[in-house]
Write an enzyme that holds these catalytic residues in place. Structure first.
Site, PDB file in Angstrom:
ATOM      1  CB  CYS A 170      -0.918  -0.008   1.220  1.00  0.00           C
ATOM      2  SG  CYS A 170      -1.932   1.485   1.405  1.00  0.00           S
TER       3      CYS A 170
ATOM      4  CB  CYS B 245      -6.009   0.240   7.570  1.00  0.00           C
ATOM      5  SG  CYS B 245      -5.999   0.085   5.766  1.00  0.00           S
TER       6      CYS B 245
END
Length: 348
Positions: free
Chosen positions: A99, A195
């Site tokens: 990410c 997350c």
């Protein structure tokens, strides 16, 4: 300069914005919406929407603009999809290391720059060092919170645009700063590692992957039990094997071709001093002199001295001075010289 602060709604990025307000530069807050709370099972006050609300509160408190950038499609296409595909292939990925270069410092940073910012600042515990025109990452002052391991994939262009205001402070100092400044999130707990998954990642994988049960076997091929699907297991795992045995069992290997979990009752079988990496990113040239070069094979694992580093076709062969347990395909191997990160790659 116009500095964009990537505001996650947490104390670290909020403190970064507070620190930068004292520099005289124009400060603007940005938050990315990277997933839908309902899809991943977040409760009302725990997901990305709450993070956006918290970030906006902080921005209002500081008197700065705040913008939200929608990256749900890209995040799903790049990060979530690969997360699932890696587990399907019997590997254990680290989604943060993907990410960071593709979303946070990729699509997110690009959108920020298009809106006129010169640099982006985050709440990561890391520092940037520039030597002879090459940017390197240095560990944060607070070694217990250092986040450089997750940032090995960043490019030179991305590092050149980045600031880490909290990297020269400890977490305790950041908390005190936030409290003294009266930041609305001063007492907020730290976020979790993945997350987009609020609970156990195995529960998420069960929703995304059709699990195919198979055999649990010893290294000699003897079948001693049944597993519930390869994606639910990882190298070195001891608990949850559901296989009665006289001694503790450890996952030694995941055999995707035969759909088998290979286990051992000898923990020394997990030791390796050699492994291979791909998708390598060096900050500067590949190190030829390996003096003081160490490698870290997991987040928060102890670094080990590198004995040799050789290019073998599309991969690098890494030999360590000391064997380590449970070197896991899909995880990141990150190289340091002292406290300076010099590169990394994916364990194969």
């Amino acid at each position: 300069m116009k500095i964009a602060v990537a505001m996650s709604g947490g104390v670290d990025s909020s403190a970064a914005a507070q620190l930068l307000l004292n520099t005289g530069h124009e400060i603007v807050g940005f938050t990315m919406r990277q997933f839908d709370d309902k899809r991943f099972g977040y409760e009302e006050h725990a997901g990305i929407e709450q993070a956006i609300r918290d970030a906006r509160k902080v921005a209002d408190f500081l008197g700065i603009e705040h913008h939200v950038i929608d990256l749900r499609d890209k995040f799903d296409e790049i990060v979530v999809k690969q997360f699932v595909e890696e587990y399907k292939s019997a590997r254990t990925p680290n989604p943060c290391t993907l990410c960071n270069p593709t979303i946070k410092w990729g699509a997110f940073l690009n959108a920020i720059l298009e809106l006129g910012a010169d640099k982006v600042a985050t709440g990561h515990y890391a520092r940037i060092l520039e030597e002879d025109g090459i940017f390197y990452l240095q560990e944060g002052i607070d070694k217990g919170k250092d986040q450089t391991y997750m940032l090995w994939g960043l490019s030179q262009e991305q590092l050149a645009r980045t600031m880490f205001p909290v990297g020269t402070m400890t977490k305790d100092e950041i908390r005190k700063l936030a409290i003294l400044a009266g930041l609305p999130v001063a007492s907020k707990k730290d976020s979790q590692e993945i997350c987009f998954i609020p609970g156990k990642y195995q529960d998420f994988l069960k929703q995304e992957i059709m699990m195919e049960p198979g055999d649990i076997v010893l290294p000699n091929g003897k079948v001693i039990g049944k597993h519930f699907g390869l994606p639910l297991y990882t190298i070195g795992q001891r608990k949850g094997l559901n296989t009665p045995w006289s001694d503790p069992l450890y996952v030694l290997k995941l055999d995707a071709r035969k759909n088998r979990v290979i286990v051992t009752d000898n923990p020394d079988d997990l030791l390796q001093d050699k492994f291979y990496i791909s998708d390598v990113n060096w900050f500067g040239k590949r190190p030829r002199d390996l003096k003081d070069v160490t490698v870290q094979i997991r987040y928060n694992s102890a670094p080990v001295k590198v004995e040799s580093l050789a290019k073998k076709g599309p991969v690098f062969e890494v030999v360590m001075a000391k064997a380590k347990k449970a070197i896991t395909p899909g995880q990141s191997a990150v190289f340091y010289r002292g406290e300076t990160l010099i590169g990394g790659g994916i364990i194969r």
